[in-house]
Design a protein around this motif. Structure first.
Motif, PDB file in Angstrom:
ATOM      1  N   PRO A   5       0.608  -1.216   0.038  1.00  0.00           N
ATOM      2  CA  PRO A   5       0.050  -0.010  -0.070  1.00  0.00           C
ATOM      3  C   PRO A   5       0.868   1.251   0.089  1.00  0.00           C
ATOM      4  CG  PRO A   5       0.123  -0.965   2.235  1.00  0.00           C
ATOM      5  CD  PRO A   5       0.625  -1.933   1.355  1.00  0.00           C
ATOM      6  N   SER A   6       0.215   2.311  -0.651  1.00  0.00           N
ATOM      7  CA  SER A   6       1.105   3.660  -0.578  1.00  0.00           C
ATOM      8  C   SER A   6       0.812   4.240   1.078  1.00  0.00           C
ATOM      9  CB  SER A   6       0.317   4.765  -1.444  1.00  0.00           C
ATOM     10  OG  SER A   6      -1.332   4.872  -1.022  1.00  0.00           O
ATOM     11  N   ALA A   7       1.591   5.175   1.339  1.00  0.00           N
ATOM     12  CA  ALA A   7       1.568   5.776   2.571  1.00  0.00           C
ATOM     13  C   ALA A   7       0.042   6.177   3.017  1.00  0.00           C
ATOM     14  CB  ALA A   7       2.496   7.061   2.639  1.00  0.00           C
ATOM     15  N   LYS A   8      -0.488   6.761   1.956  1.00  0.00           N
ATOM     16  CA  LYS A   8      -2.141   7.235   2.184  1.00  0.00           C
ATOM     17  C   LYS A   8      -2.893   5.987   2.657  1.00  0.00           C
ATOM     18  CE  LYS A   8      -5.741  10.077   0.610  1.00  0.00           C
ATOM     19  NZ  LYS A   8      -6.312  10.808  -0.567  1.00  0.00           N
ATOM     20  N   GLN A   9      -2.640   4.903   1.678  1.00  0.00           N
ATOM     21  CA  GLN A   9      -3.506   3.660   2.006  1.00  0.00           C
ATOM     22  C   GLN A   9      -3.039   3.108   3.511  1.00  0.00           C
ATOM     23  OE1 GLN A   9      -2.287   1.658  -1.641  1.00  0.00           O
ATOM     24  NE2 GLN A   9      -3.985   2.054  -2.764  1.00  0.00           N
ATOM     25  N   LEU A  10      -1.818   2.994   3.610  1.00  0.00           N
ATOM     26  CA  LEU A  10      -1.439   2.469   5.001  1.00  0.00           C
ATOM     27  C   LEU A  10      -2.101   3.296   5.947  1.00  0.00           C
ATOM     28  CD1 LEU A  10       0.261   0.245   6.409  1.00  0.00           C
ATOM     29  CD2 LEU A  10       2.270   1.719   6.255  1.00  0.00           C
ATOM     30  N   SER A  11      -2.163   4.421   6.062  1.00  0.00           N
ATOM     31  CA  SER A  11      -2.643   5.353   7.162  1.00  0.00           C
ATOM     32  C   SER A  11      -4.133   4.917   7.108  1.00  0.00           C
ATOM     33  CB  SER A  11      -2.430   6.666   6.808  1.00  0.00           C
ATOM     34  OG  SER A  11      -3.188   7.470   7.531  1.00  0.00           O
ATOM     35  N   SER A  12      -4.854   4.813   6.146  1.00  0.00           N
ATOM     36  CA  SER A  12      -6.213   4.257   5.978  1.00  0.00           C
ATOM     37  C   SER A  12      -6.544   2.910   6.668  1.00  0.00           C
ATOM     38  CB  SER A  12      -6.962   4.207   4.731  1.00  0.00           C
ATOM     39  OG  SER A  12      -6.837   5.437   4.281  1.00  0.00           O
ATOM     40  N   ILE A  13      -5.604   2.079   6.319  1.00  0.00           N
ATOM     41  CA  ILE A  13      -5.728   0.580   6.842  1.00  0.00           C
ATOM     42  C   ILE A  13      -5.554   0.629   8.420  1.00  0.00           C
ATOM     43  CG2 ILE A  13      -4.579  -1.625   7.111  1.00  0.00           C
ATOM     44  CD1 ILE A  13      -3.767  -1.186   3.685  1.00  0.00           C
ATOM     45  N   LYS A  14      -4.605   1.537   8.837  1.00  0.00           N
ATOM     46  CA  LYS A  14      -4.435   1.571  10.350  1.00  0.00           C
ATOM     47  C   LYS A  14      -5.493   2.348  10.976  1.00  0.00           C
ATOM     48  CE  LYS A  14       0.744   2.117  10.529  1.00  0.00           C
ATOM     49  NZ  LYS A  14       1.949   3.060  10.839  1.00  0.00           N
ATOM     50  N   GLY A  15      -5.992   3.181  10.253  1.00  0.00           N
ATOM     51  CA  GLY A  15      -7.356   3.611  10.776  1.00  0.00           C
ATOM     52  C   GLY A  15      -8.641   2.642  11.087  1.00  0.00           C
ATOM     53  N   LEU A  16      -8.505   1.994   9.952  1.00  0.00           N
ATOM     54  CA  LEU A  16      -9.643   0.899  10.108  1.00  0.00           C
ATOM     55  C   LEU A  16      -9.158  -0.043  11.160  1.00  0.00           C
ATOM     56  CD1 LEU A  16     -10.087   0.214   6.176  1.00  0.00           C
ATOM     57  CD2 LEU A  16     -11.867   1.239   7.950  1.00  0.00           C
ATOM     58  N   VAL A  17      -7.996  -0.564  11.250  1.00  0.00           N
ATOM     59  CA  VAL A  17      -7.826  -1.549  12.364  1.00  0.00           C
ATOM     60  C   VAL A  17      -8.152  -0.899  13.612  1.00  0.00           C
ATOM     61  CG1 VAL A  17      -5.943  -2.879  13.273  1.00  0.00           C
ATOM     62  CG2 VAL A  17      -5.975  -2.824  10.759  1.00  0.00           C
ATOM     63  N   PHE A  18      -7.539   0.399  13.785  1.00  0.00           N
ATOM     64  CA  PHE A  18      -7.994   0.978  15.164  1.00  0.00           C
ATOM     65  C   PHE A  18      -9.590   0.927  15.546  1.00  0.00           C
ATOM     66  CE2 PHE A  18      -8.823   4.496  17.729  1.00  0.00           C
ATOM     67  CZ  PHE A  18      -7.820   4.599  18.798  1.00  0.00           C
ATOM     68  N   VAL A  19     -10.254   1.346  14.639  1.00  0.00           N
ATOM     69  CA  VAL A  19     -11.760   1.348  14.875  1.00  0.00           C
ATOM     70  C   VAL A  19     -11.976  -0.083  15.169  1.00  0.00           C
ATOM     71  CG1 VAL A  19     -13.821   1.970  13.855  1.00  0.00           C
ATOM     72  CG2 VAL A  19     -12.049   3.347  13.585  1.00  0.00           C
ATOM     73  N   ALA A  20     -11.869  -0.819  14.239  1.00  0.00           N
ATOM     74  CA  ALA A  20     -12.238  -2.323  14.416  1.00  0.00           C
ATOM     75  C   ALA A  20     -12.017  -2.878  15.793  1.00  0.00           C
ATOM     76  CB  ALA A  20     -11.628  -3.292  13.352  1.00  0.00           C
ATOM     77  N   ALA A  21     -10.836  -2.567  16.145  1.00  0.00           N
ATOM     78  CA  ALA A  21     -10.370  -2.936  17.532  1.00  0.00           C
ATOM     79  C   ALA A  21     -10.947  -2.420  18.645  1.00  0.00           C
ATOM     80  CB  ALA A  21      -8.623  -2.885  17.709  1.00  0.00           C
ATOM     81  N   LEU A  22     -11.356  -1.183  18.574  1.00  0.00           N
ATOM     82  CA  LEU A  22     -11.953  -0.470  19.551  1.00  0.00           C
ATOM     83  C   LEU A  22     -13.526  -0.799  19.728  1.00  0.00           C
ATOM     84  CD1 LEU A  22     -11.449   1.787  21.824  1.00  0.00           C
ATOM     85  CD2 LEU A  22     -11.860   3.564  19.827  1.00  0.00           C
ATOM     86  N   LEU A  23     -14.055  -1.026  18.334  1.00  0.00           N
ATOM     87  CA  LEU A  23     -15.622  -1.244  18.408  1.00  0.00           C
ATOM     88  C   LEU A  23     -16.022  -2.166  19.533  1.00  0.00           C
ATOM     89  CD1 LEU A  23     -16.548  -1.326  14.637  1.00  0.00           C
ATOM     90  CD2 LEU A  23     -17.193   0.337  16.408  1.00  0.00           C
ATOM     91  N   PRO A  24     -15.590  -3.216  19.814  1.00  0.00           N
ATOM     92  CA  PRO A  24     -15.895  -4.311  21.003  1.00  0.00           C
ATOM     93  C   PRO A  24     -16.183  -3.539  22.192  1.00  0.00           C
ATOM     94  CG  PRO A  24     -14.126  -5.270  19.693  1.00  0.00           C
ATOM     95  CD  PRO A  24     -14.396  -4.065  19.066  1.00  0.00           C
ATOM     96  N   PHE A  25     -14.961  -2.594  22.676  1.00  0.00           N
ATOM     97  CA  PHE A  25     -15.073  -1.800  23.709  1.00  0.00           C
ATOM     98  C   PHE A  25     -16.470  -0.870  23.716  1.00  0.00           C
ATOM     99  CE2 PHE A  25     -14.046   2.334  25.847  1.00  0.00           C
ATOM    100  CZ  PHE A  25     -14.085   1.788  27.293  1.00  0.00           C
ATOM    101  N   LEU A  26     -16.619  -0.116  22.655  1.00  0.00           N
ATOM    102  CA  LEU A  26     -17.498   0.723  22.653  1.00  0.00           C
ATOM    103  C   LEU A  26     -18.949   0.028  22.600  1.00  0.00           C
ATOM    104  CD1 LEU A  26     -16.217   3.091  19.741  1.00  0.00           C
ATOM    105  CD2 LEU A  26     -16.159   3.656  22.264  1.00  0.00           C
ATOM    106  N   TRP A  27     -19.136  -0.883  21.912  1.00  0.00           N
ATOM    107  CA  TRP A  27     -20.203  -1.795  21.746  1.00  0.00           C
ATOM    108  C   TRP A  27     -20.684  -2.270  23.279  1.00  0.00           C
ATOM    109  CZ3 TRP A  27     -24.482  -2.199  19.474  1.00  0.00           C
ATOM    110  CH2 TRP A  27     -25.537  -3.321  19.765  1.00  0.00           C
ATOM    111  N   GLY A  28     -19.789  -2.758  23.785  1.00  0.00           N
ATOM    112  CA  GLY A  28     -19.927  -3.287  25.053  1.00  0.00           C
ATOM    113  C   GLY A  28     -20.028  -2.248  26.285  1.00  0.00           C
TER     114      GLY A  28
END
Length: 207
Positions: A5-28
């Motif tokens: 991925p490009s730097a921009k794509q990698l940044s977007s992937i990191k953002g998606l992973v961050f949100v996905a990892a945080l969602l269980p906490f927010l949902w709970g």
């Protein structure tokens, strides 16, 4: 062909992973605030422990997946995944200390010493602390790359301890299907590392 991925794509992937990892906490948190679970305290304890294990396994899967796919950029996600593993393990520990012992540390330590599955889980959590504390670039430079790598190999001890903690807890309820799955995943992920290490050692001897 390996995907890079490009730097921009990698940044977007990191953002998606961050949100996905945080969602269980927010949902709970949302469910508990709405008092949806039958037993909110039990729900928090179990969910945080489960997600600590999920993310631990995902973190361990980064290196095998990188080697099998050639996606070297996956390594850049590992630190975030490791920190989220610690985050959920910390919440799991706080739930134990708060809900079970109301912040009575002496009572907690007596419980830890008395019940083996809690002792194993507590040991795994304590071993996670130095890994989380040394996850920054500054700490890598301070420790030196080699010492940092040796320290972070504690994850190979933490993972079996976490699975054993989960196994013993579920064994009391005669419910071993999920622990067996975690055990199989950890065995495969660690086994792949052992295999590659032996292949590398044999190659070095031949050279």
């Amino acid at each position: 062909m390996a995907f890079t991925p490009s730097a921009k794509q990698l940044s977007s992937i990191k953002g998606l992973v961050f949100v996905a990892a945080l969602l269980p906490f927010l949902w709970g948190l949302w469910l508990v605030l709405r008092q949806v679970p039958v037993d909110p305290l039990e729900y928090i304890t179990h969910e945080t422990g489960d997600w600590a294990l999920y993310l631990l396994c995902i973190s361990l899967a980064v290196t095998p997946l990188r080697r099998l796919t050639g996606w070297n950029w996956l390594v850049k996600l590992r630190r975030m995944l490791g920190l989220f593993t610690f985050f959920y393990a910390l919440l799991h520990f706080i739930a134990f200390l708060w809900f079970d012992h109301f912040f009575d540390v002496s009572a907690m330590l007596r419980d830890v010493a008395k019940r083996p599955f809690i002792l194993v889980g507590f040991t795994a959590f304590v071993l996670l602390i130095p890994l989380a504390a040394t996850s920054t670039n500054a700490m890598i430079k301070r420790l030196g790359g080699q010492r940092w790598q040796w320290l972070h190999r504690l994850i190979y001890l933490i993972a079996p301890l976490a699975v054993l903690h989960f196994w013993w807890m579920k064994a009391a309820k005669n419910n071993l299907a999920q622990p067996a799955l975690f055990l199989a995943i950890v065995v495969v992920l660690l086994g792949m590392r052992v295999y590659w290490s032996r292949v590398k050692a044999r190659a070095a001897v031949r050279a």
